[in-house]
Scaffold this motif. Structure first.
Motif, mmCIF file in Angstrom:
data_model
loop_
_atom_site.group_PDB
_atom_site.id
_atom_site.type_symbol
_atom_site.label_atom_id
_atom_site.label_comp_id
_atom_site.label_asym_id
_atom_site.label_seq_id
_atom_site.Cartn_x
_atom_site.Cartn_y
_atom_site.Cartn_z
ATOM 1 N N LEU A 108 0.830 -1.200 0.000
ATOM 2 C CA LEU A 108 0.000 0.000 0.000
ATOM 3 C C LEU A 108 0.871 1.260 0.000
ATOM 4 O O LEU A 108 0.632 2.191 -0.775
ATOM 5 N N TYR A 109 1.879 1.285 0.839
ATOM 6 C CA TYR A 109 2.786 2.436 0.877
ATOM 7 C C TYR A 109 3.467 2.631 -0.476
ATOM 8 O O TYR A 109 3.533 3.743 -0.997
ATOM 9 N N ASN A 110 3.956 1.543 -1.064
ATOM 10 C CA ASN A 110 4.636 1.657 -2.358
ATOM 11 C C ASN A 110 3.683 1.998 -3.484
ATOM 12 O O ASN A 110 4.095 2.576 -4.486
ATOM 13 N N TYR A 111 2.410 1.658 -3.338
ATOM 14 C CA TYR A 111 1.414 2.097 -4.317
ATOM 15 C C TYR A 111 1.326 3.621 -4.311
ATOM 16 O O TYR A 111 1.289 4.254 -5.360
ATOM 17 N N PHE A 112 1.328 4.213 -3.130
ATOM 18 C CA PHE A 112 1.288 5.678 -3.038
ATOM 19 C C PHE A 112 2.577 6.296 -3.573
ATOM 20 O O PHE A 112 2.537 7.341 -4.229
ATOM 21 N N VAL A 113 3.706 5.675 -3.320
ATOM 22 C CA VAL A 113 4.971 6.174 -3.866
ATOM 23 C C VAL A 113 4.934 6.102 -5.391
ATOM 24 O O VAL A 113 5.342 7.043 -6.079
ATOM 25 N N TYR A 114 4.409 4.999 -5.915
ATOM 26 C CA TYR A 114 4.298 4.838 -7.371
ATOM 27 C C TYR A 114 3.392 5.910 -7.974
ATOM 28 O O TYR A 114 3.732 6.513 -8.988
ATOM 29 N N ILE A 115 2.239 6.137 -7.362
ATOM 30 C CA ILE A 115 1.315 7.162 -7.868
ATOM 31 C C ILE A 115 1.979 8.531 -7.850
ATOM 32 O O ILE A 115 1.872 9.295 -8.809
ATOM 33 N N SER A 116 2.667 8.840 -6.773
ATOM 34 C CA SER A 116 3.284 10.166 -6.682
ATOM 35 C C SER A 116 4.381 10.354 -7.727
ATOM 36 O O SER A 116 4.518 11.436 -8.284
ATOM 37 N N ARG A 117 5.114 9.310 -8.023
ATOM 38 C CA ARG A 117 6.186 9.426 -9.024
ATOM 39 C C ARG A 117 5.656 9.332 -10.457
ATOM 40 O O ARG A 117 6.019 10.125 -11.305
ATOM 41 N N HIS A 118 4.809 8.339 -10.709
ATOM 42 C CA HIS A 118 4.360 8.071 -12.079
ATOM 43 C C HIS A 118 3.389 9.141 -12.584
ATOM 44 O O HIS A 118 3.442 9.527 -13.751
#
Length: 142
Positions: free
Chosen positions: A121-131
């Motif tokens: 879940l945390y990495n999903y948010f990191v992915y959204i913020s970067r991508h």
């Protein structure tokens, strides 16, 4: 004799340029959709997370910090703020892209989801913020 060689080469060329016929070639779209789906479920806690995001598996396997890098309490604290921010964006479709913020995330802070769920879940948010170039207001010190 020269004409026979030319005809043979021309025939070979035409044959090699033929259509694929009835070959079952893998479809890139279907495979990428299947490869970019992450499902986490636990029947005893009655929760399920399904992440369908193109490129998320590549991000997790190549660019994300490895499992164990962050502690469980760190991930839980970050997810608490990130889920709140994400859900507020879901509720504001005129301000935020409704195609990006589709469904609310039901994250109950009193439930112990375990490390894997909090990590993904945390990495999903990191992915959204970067991508998607999204800036979540995350406190730097928790």
């Amino acid at each position: 004799m020269k004409n026979l060689v030319y005809i043979a080469l021309l025939s070979l060329f035409v044959y090699s340029c033929g259509t694929t016929g009835n070959r079952n070639l893998p479809s890139g779209k279907d495979q990428s959709a299947a490869n970019d789906t992450v499902r986490i479920a636990n029947d005893s806690l009655e929760y399920e997370i399904i992440i369908i995001e193109p490129g998320f598996n590549l991000f997790i396997n190549s660019y994300a910090r490895p499992r164990g890098y962050h502690s469980l309490s760190y991930l839980e604290n970050k997810n608490k703020y990130l889920v709140t921010e994400y859900n507020s964006r879901v509720q504001q479709p005129m301000r935020y892209d409704p195609n990006l913020y589709v469904n609310e995330i039901n994250y109950d802070q009193s439930v112990d989801y375990g490390y894997e769920v909090n990590y993904l879940l945390y990495n999903y948010f990191v992915y959204i913020s970067r991508h998607y170039n999204q800036n979540f207001s995350i406190p730097t010190r928790i």
